[in-house]
Design an enzyme around this catalytic site. Sequence first.
Site, PDB file in Angstrom:
ATOM      1  N   GLU A 100       2.176  -7.116   3.729  1.00 43.63           N
ATOM      2  CA  GLU A 100       2.947  -8.244   4.260  1.00 43.63           C
ATOM      3  C   GLU A 100       3.578  -9.014   3.116  1.00 43.63           C
ATOM      4  O   GLU A 100       3.044  -9.053   1.999  1.00 43.63           O
ATOM      5  CB  GLU A 100       2.036  -9.210   5.023  1.00 43.63           C
ATOM      6  CG  GLU A 100       1.390  -8.659   6.257  1.00 43.63           C
ATOM      7  CD  GLU A 100       0.440  -9.662   6.889  1.00 43.63           C
ATOM      8  OE1 GLU A 100       0.131  -9.492   8.078  1.00 43.63           O
ATOM      9  OE2 GLU A 100      -0.005 -10.594   6.193  1.00 43.63           O
ATOM     10  N   LYS A 102       4.075 -11.993   0.832  1.00 43.16           N
ATOM     11  CA  LYS A 102       3.225 -13.109   0.432  1.00 43.16           C
ATOM     12  C   LYS A 102       4.107 -14.337   0.279  1.00 43.16           C
ATOM     13  O   LYS A 102       4.916 -14.411  -0.646  1.00 43.16           O
ATOM     14  CB  LYS A 102       2.492 -12.808  -0.869  1.00 43.16           C
ATOM     15  CG  LYS A 102       1.452 -13.867  -1.205  1.00 43.16           C
ATOM     16  CD  LYS A 102       0.704 -13.539  -2.473  1.00 43.16           C
ATOM     17  CE  LYS A 102      -0.481 -14.486  -2.641  1.00 43.16           C
ATOM     18  NZ  LYS A 102      -0.105 -15.909  -2.536  1.00 43.16           N
ATOM     19  N   ARG A 107      -0.857 -23.043   3.291  1.00 44.60           N
ATOM     20  CA  ARG A 107      -1.727 -22.355   4.250  1.00 44.60           C
ATOM     21  C   ARG A 107      -2.121 -23.328   5.354  1.00 44.60           C
ATOM     22  O   ARG A 107      -2.505 -24.473   5.101  1.00 44.60           O
ATOM     23  CB  ARG A 107      -2.973 -21.859   3.511  1.00 44.60           C
ATOM     24  CG  ARG A 107      -3.941 -20.987   4.329  1.00 44.60           C
ATOM     25  CD  ARG A 107      -3.591 -19.549   4.226  1.00 44.60           C
ATOM     26  NE  ARG A 107      -4.590 -18.683   4.867  1.00 44.60           N
ATOM     27  CZ  ARG A 107      -5.498 -17.970   4.211  1.00 44.60           C
ATOM     28  NH1 ARG A 107      -5.567 -18.049   2.890  1.00 44.60           N
ATOM     29  NH2 ARG A 107      -6.327 -17.183   4.859  1.00 44.60           N
ATOM     30  N   GLU A 151       1.116 -19.665   7.373  1.00 37.41           N
ATOM     31  CA  GLU A 151       1.743 -20.464   6.320  1.00 37.41           C
ATOM     32  C   GLU A 151       2.934 -21.209   6.898  1.00 37.41           C
ATOM     33  O   GLU A 151       3.641 -20.680   7.768  1.00 37.41           O
ATOM     34  CB  GLU A 151       2.259 -19.567   5.179  1.00 37.41           C
ATOM     35  CG  GLU A 151       1.208 -18.775   4.457  1.00 37.41           C
ATOM     36  CD  GLU A 151       0.884 -19.332   3.091  1.00 37.41           C
ATOM     37  OE1 GLU A 151       1.617 -20.226   2.615  1.00 37.41           O
ATOM     38  OE2 GLU A 151      -0.106 -18.880   2.501  1.00 37.41           O
ATOM     39  N   PHE A 191      -0.064 -14.921  10.291  1.00 40.97           N
ATOM     40  CA  PHE A 191      -0.416 -13.556   9.897  1.00 40.97           C
ATOM     41  C   PHE A 191      -1.777 -13.120  10.412  1.00 40.97           C
ATOM     42  O   PHE A 191      -2.187 -11.980  10.197  1.00 40.97           O
ATOM     43  CB  PHE A 191      -0.348 -13.375   8.373  1.00 40.97           C
ATOM     44  CG  PHE A 191      -1.090 -14.424   7.585  1.00 40.97           C
ATOM     45  CD1 PHE A 191      -2.467 -14.416   7.507  1.00 40.97           C
ATOM     46  CD2 PHE A 191      -0.384 -15.406   6.908  1.00 40.97           C
ATOM     47  CE1 PHE A 191      -3.146 -15.383   6.780  1.00 40.97           C
ATOM     48  CE2 PHE A 191      -1.055 -16.375   6.164  1.00 40.97           C
ATOM     49  CZ  PHE A 191      -2.442 -16.356   6.099  1.00 40.97           C
ATOM     50  N   ARG A 263     -13.890 -14.356  -0.816  1.00 38.62           N
ATOM     51  CA  ARG A 263     -12.840 -13.566  -1.443  1.00 38.62           C
ATOM     52  C   ARG A 263     -13.352 -12.138  -1.547  1.00 38.62           C
ATOM     53  O   ARG A 263     -14.298 -11.849  -2.261  1.00 38.62           O
ATOM     54  CB  ARG A 263     -12.541 -14.131  -2.837  1.00 38.62           C
ATOM     55  CG  ARG A 263     -11.297 -13.594  -3.488  1.00 38.62           C
ATOM     56  CD  ARG A 263     -11.207 -14.087  -4.918  1.00 38.62           C
ATOM     57  NE  ARG A 263     -11.244 -15.523  -5.030  1.00 38.62           N
ATOM     58  CZ  ARG A 263     -10.184 -16.315  -4.922  1.00 38.62           C
ATOM     59  NH1 ARG A 263      -8.995 -15.797  -4.692  1.00 38.62           N
ATOM     60  NH2 ARG A 263     -10.297 -17.621  -5.044  1.00 38.62           N
TER      61      ARG A 263
END
Length: 404
Positions: A100, A102, A107, A151, A191, A263
Amino acid sequence: TQDEQSFLIRLMLGELRQGALESLLLDAIASASDTLAPSVRRAQMLSGNLREVVEVAFTRGEQGLGEFDLTLFRPLQPMLAEPSPDPADAIERLGRAVLELKLDGARVQVHRLDEQVKVYTRSLNEVTYAVPELVELVKALPARELVLDGEVIALRADGSPLPFQETMRRFGRKLDVATLQQTLPLSTFFFDCLHLDGESLLNAPTEARIAAMSRVVPLANQPTRIVTGELAEAEAFFQDALDRGHEGVMAKALDAPYFAGSRGASWLKLKQAHTFDLVVLAAEWGSGRRQGWLSNLHLGARDEENGGFVMLGKTFKGLTDELLRWQTEQLLARETQRDDYTVYVRPELVVEIALNDVQTSPHYPAGLALRFARVKRYRPDKSASEADTLTQLRALHARSQGTP
């Protein structure tokens, strides 16, 4: 004694750096309650109430922790991505994956129940008032219950992104929302879908979450994406993203659940240069035209194993006069001590640093140093606990050395 007085004062004011980050505390709770650390971390992520998590861990164990789930209007920490140097690395690590655009925006996490809509930042602050166009968009979607991850970004007339700082103007302290909505409109791109009409999708694979989102969110409000395992196609998509002015590409494993608050290697971020979000530990007074301003930044990465931050280098490159003034004000407000040349600060300000590489160095505690580091921007939307880690910098160093 003076040392004991200093210890007590900093303890009471919350300024004592003693290494007990939340991640270490959660591991300690798991050990003491004989539960699994991932279960405790998941419960805390979903609950946001540490006292509640502790009580459940000690009274109901694994079963009780497993009952925590997404709750509307209780925002969860966003899933984060690891840096990846290029499309070849991403395809090698993920195989066939979603790629996708970025977007270099802000956010947002959006919760909806009937006509009630609330918008949260990545730091979980509610900002519904600042984005009325986003609220109206979500109210018009064909769903009763929604939690969407996405976003918002300010775009030029040709569709290219305005600088990140322009988008962030919509979230300032003193807002004339109506005027800003006219002069600086925001575009929204979702997303991910974490909840849809009574069903939590946190454990669903990426492919299923995107499919659920696509049932209610128009394509115009989703980032451009492809699904591929072919390197040539991935490289072309990455180059096209850069040519269009975007900062890079996200690569996502098709079968990965939504690891909120962590993460993981199932989401990778590909940018043109190596960039890391580091924490300012101190700054040195400038000279020449920078006389009177705090200029040379001491930069640290988050140490996941031992707590705290480890210094990796310094830089004054990339700082405009405006940024020098701003950072001097911000750093002095966080001062803990100083000497003739340097002001040491609480490790709170996150700054995005671009660098060519990480090199071996005997001058810093980790044995590593940033090579050709320069400031891209400050990240007021990020907390120090979201900064990139020493492990990630070591991984980049290992790749540059040709080691696994």
